[in-house]
Design a protein around this motif. Structure first.
Motif, mmCIF file in Angstrom:
data_model
loop_
_atom_site.group_PDB
_atom_site.id
_atom_site.type_symbol
_atom_site.label_atom_id
_atom_site.label_comp_id
_atom_site.label_asym_id
_atom_site.label_seq_id
_atom_site.Cartn_x
_atom_site.Cartn_y
_atom_site.Cartn_z
ATOM 1 N N LEU A 5 78.971 15.354 -0.678
ATOM 2 C CA LEU A 5 79.240 16.239 -1.802
ATOM 3 C C LEU A 5 77.913 16.685 -2.389
ATOM 4 O O LEU A 5 76.998 15.877 -2.567
ATOM 5 N N SER A 6 77.789 17.980 -2.681
ATOM 6 C CA SER A 6 76.545 18.483 -3.255
ATOM 7 C C SER A 6 76.831 19.559 -4.281
ATOM 8 O O SER A 6 77.833 20.281 -4.203
ATOM 9 N N ALA A 7 75.939 19.656 -5.273
ATOM 10 C CA ALA A 7 75.966 20.706 -6.281
ATOM 11 C C ALA A 7 74.693 21.506 -6.100
ATOM 12 O O ALA A 7 73.626 21.092 -6.557
ATOM 13 N N GLY A 8 74.793 22.639 -5.402
ATOM 14 C CA GLY A 8 73.599 23.396 -5.053
ATOM 15 C C GLY A 8 72.702 22.542 -4.176
ATOM 16 O O GLY A 8 73.158 21.927 -3.210
ATOM 17 N N PRO A 9 71.422 22.430 -4.530
ATOM 18 C CA PRO A 9 70.511 21.618 -3.706
ATOM 19 C C PRO A 9 70.612 20.115 -3.969
ATOM 20 O O PRO A 9 70.009 19.315 -3.254
ATOM 21 N N SER A 24 81.758 20.268 -0.455
ATOM 22 C CA SER A 24 82.152 18.955 0.041
ATOM 23 C C SER A 24 82.463 19.016 1.529
ATOM 24 O O SER A 24 82.811 20.062 2.079
ATOM 25 N N SER A 25 82.344 17.861 2.162
ATOM 26 C CA SER A 25 82.733 17.726 3.567
ATOM 27 C C SER A 25 83.234 16.309 3.789
ATOM 28 O O SER A 25 83.045 15.427 2.951
ATOM 29 N N GLY A 26 83.880 16.094 4.920
ATOM 30 C CA GLY A 26 84.495 14.809 5.200
ATOM 31 C C GLY A 26 85.960 14.818 4.790
ATOM 32 O O GLY A 26 86.461 15.795 4.226
ATOM 33 N N THR A 27 86.644 13.719 5.066
ATOM 34 C CA THR A 27 88.088 13.652 4.826
ATOM 35 C C THR A 27 88.473 12.313 4.214
ATOM 36 O O THR A 27 87.948 11.270 4.602
#
Length: 272
Positions: free
Chosen positions: A14-18, A62-65
């Motif tokens: 999970l990321s918020a911008g950089p 986000s990525s993953g499950t």
């Protein structure tokens, strides 16, 4: 215990911008167990709970499950998700102009048709969960006038009334005195031990000794990464805790459980 699969995280990021909030987190929690998520402030504990719940928001990448009972959480319709996953966030200033009873009763909404009218059975269920958290005498009091600890217990009661199989709690005992810290955590653990439909609990905690006493599994998170996952006796080592929290500590494992004592005089910044 139920034969349904438990909770599985696969490569969550999970990321918020950089800014990276979570990085490649994977684990499996069997059903009917209590998982405590530990780590310093800003470690990613809240972000992890939100991603498990599917509420991390569209502004974040986000990525993953996440799989709950064999289904990807994001694929479960929102109304059905509310029946199966309950969430208690950190307590903030209340905006409720409602009584405690009315706030807790909201936990029934996922199980009722639109515009359903209150009935005596609903009232009984609300009072039952209020009794479990020691608030039955406060039922008709305005929610905003309750103490922070009473509000927190009220929100936990609402989540219990939701009757979901997975309960996510972000710092659930932060505003509680010692008695209710133990009372609430003991209640959650007892609910996880119900035959056939034990509650699965994931909660972030600051108190390592409470986590060791009431959790079946612990996850240590720092810098958005999962550093350790397993039973308290496996995870709670002086080497790892000193690395994560920057304090020298003593860890004692006995037949009664695990106890961690930090040494504040040794405070220093330790690089992860």
């Amino acid at each position: 215990m139920t034969s349904l699969p438990g909770l599985t995280a696969e490569q969550l990021s999970l990321s918020a911008g950089p800014t990276r909030l979570l990085s490649d987190i994977s684990f499996h929690l069997p059903p009917g167990q209590v998982l405590g998520v530990l780590g310093p402030n800003g470690a990613g504990k809240t972000s992890l709970l939100q991603q498990i719940a599917g509420t991390s928001g569209n502004r974040l990448k986000s990525s993953g499950t996440i799989y709950w009972q064999g289904e990807a959480v994001q694929q479960i319709p929102l109304h059905e998700r509310a029946r199966r996953i309950a969430q208690v966030d950190q307590l903030h200033d209340s905006v409720f102009a409602l009584t405690l009873f009315q706030v807790v009763r909201m936990g029934l909404i996922p199980h009722q048709p639109l515009f359903a009218l209150p009935n005596s059975q609903d009232d009984h269920q609300v009072m039952s969960v209020l009794q479990q958290v020691g608030l039955q005498e406060k039922a008709r009091q305005e929610f905003a006038t309750l103490s922070g600890g009473e509000q927190q217990r009220g929100l936990i009661a609402r989540a219990l009334l939701q009757r979901a199989g997975l309960l996510l709690l972000d710092e659930p005992v932060n505003h509680l005195d010692v008695y209710y810290q133990h009372s609430i955590l003991a209640l959650l653990k007892s609910l996880s031990r119900r035959p056939d439909d034990g509650l699965t609990v994931v909660m972030s905690l600051h108190d390592i000794n409470l986590a060791a006493a009431y959790c079946d599994q612990l996850a240590i998170v720092a810098g958005g990464r999962l550093l350790a996952f397993g039973q308290p006796a496996e995870v709670l080592t002086a080497e790892l805790l000193e690395r994560v929290f920057g304090l020298t500590c003593i860890v004692n494992h006995t037949e009664h459980g695990t106890r961690v004592d930090f040494c504040p005089s040794t405070a220093e910044v330790i690089q992860l």
